[in-house]
Design an enzyme around this catalytic site. Sequence first.
Site, PDB file in Angstrom:
ATOM      1  N   SER A 103      16.777 -23.104  16.101  1.00  0.00           N
ATOM      2  CA  SER A 103      17.218 -23.583  15.178  1.00  0.00           C
ATOM      3  C   SER A 103      17.367 -24.630  14.917  1.00  0.00           C
ATOM      4  CB  SER A 103      18.596 -22.822  15.090  1.00  0.00           C
ATOM      5  OG  SER A 103      18.924 -21.513  14.885  1.00  0.00           O
ATOM      6  N   LYS A 106      16.972 -26.126  11.353  1.00  0.00           N
ATOM      7  CA  LYS A 106      17.516 -26.106  10.617  1.00  0.00           C
ATOM      8  C   LYS A 106      18.157 -26.964  10.078  1.00  0.00           C
ATOM      9  CE  LYS A 106      19.855 -21.340  11.190  1.00  0.00           C
ATOM     10  NZ  LYS A 106      19.224 -21.216  12.560  1.00  0.00           N
ATOM     11  N   SER A 266      25.122 -21.800  13.472  1.00  0.00           N
ATOM     12  CA  SER A 266      24.026 -21.164  13.220  1.00  0.00           C
ATOM     13  C   SER A 266      23.358 -20.340  12.644  1.00  0.00           C
ATOM     14  CB  SER A 266      23.492 -21.412  15.106  1.00  0.00           C
ATOM     15  OG  SER A 266      21.497 -21.299  14.876  1.00  0.00           O
TER      16      SER A 266
END
Length: 421
Positions: A103, A106, A266
Amino acid sequence: MKNGWWIASSVGALAVVVGVAGLGINAQINSLNHPPAYTVAAPTEIFQPVQAQAEVDFTQLRAALETAADDPRLGRFVGQIRDVDTGEIIWSQNPDAPVRPASATKILTAAAALYELGWDDTIATDVVAGDTPGTVVIRAAGDVTMSQEQLDDLAEQLEGQSIDTVLVDTSIWSAETFAPGWERIDIDAGYIAPVEPVMIEGGRIGGSYGDLPRTHTPALDVAKALADRVGADDTGKGTATSEALVLATTESENLETRLRRMMEESDNVMAEAIGREVAQHRGEPTDTASSARLTMDILEQQGFDLTGVNIVDNSGLSFDNLITPRLLDDLLHAAATGDTLRPLLNTLPIAGGNGTLIDRYEDLGGAGWVRAKTGTLTATSALAGTVTSDRVYTFAFVSNGSNILDARAAMDEMATVLREF
């Protein structure tokens, strides 16, 4: 000093940590579950910025970082650390190695959105008159965080209308709603949902935050929820012309607020939606792979080096994503030293305070001083953000081929070295 604003906000972040700790919250660690984000009112800005020294010898700090990086818990470990004020890279280990980022992807998604859309971008969702009497159509526009209150407001605006059918038009985005390589089991696990351009709270079932089970039919759920409020019997998918009469409208929160929620929780759904929003704004294809390529294109156009980088989604859910720690750190340094990406820093979870870092740093001096995006997949852990000490540092750590909890602990300790030096 150009970085003083952020140092002051980091000191304020410590007050947030203290406030949260006072609630006696004991969040359970789960290697793949992200806890819900906690919100605390921003403290009054009474703190004075810390001034960086004109000269500093990083020799001892480098030695301490090299020792921390040699921890066997980190598996295949790569990373980079930079002093914000001077721009000097004070430690690195294979910073150009493309690795699975989870993640931490991102960070790329957020940066591209800020460059393309701006922090104050919002999404308007209209309800328009359908082609037949008694029919209304929700013209989906990309808002995947629609709240129950927004639906209540839409229903109030529709009072007096004789409505028997509520349709939803999802044609603004690609018909592909689920990317190759994603697992359908992750819908019920709460990590993803079919990516459609209108949802209630990211498609969560039974709540607004966290990795709750997600719906398999998010857009239709919105139509059903509005139909229930206005007394309509039928729902389905349909289309709305651009000339259709607007009967009701609702607006999303601005991009900075949505990015903060995306980063703190997240949230994969929000990341994919924001990637598609950027593609729609550019007039480009909005399928998963195309929107991910556009994220890379935008960053490359802004002068970032994407050598070795390849992402196939905007959330980091895919095991096929490859990112270098140098790129992650470059983006964070750009956020710490420039205006356009500056809101990115405010979206990062606070160590020991909120989001995906709420149950970490309990016994570490980095609590309240580290702000970072986490990343978790099988045998993969990432941590990338900023640390405030007498100076401000940006950093990007990625561990592949390691035990998740062990690698997390080792990276948290390494970030704390920066704080305590």
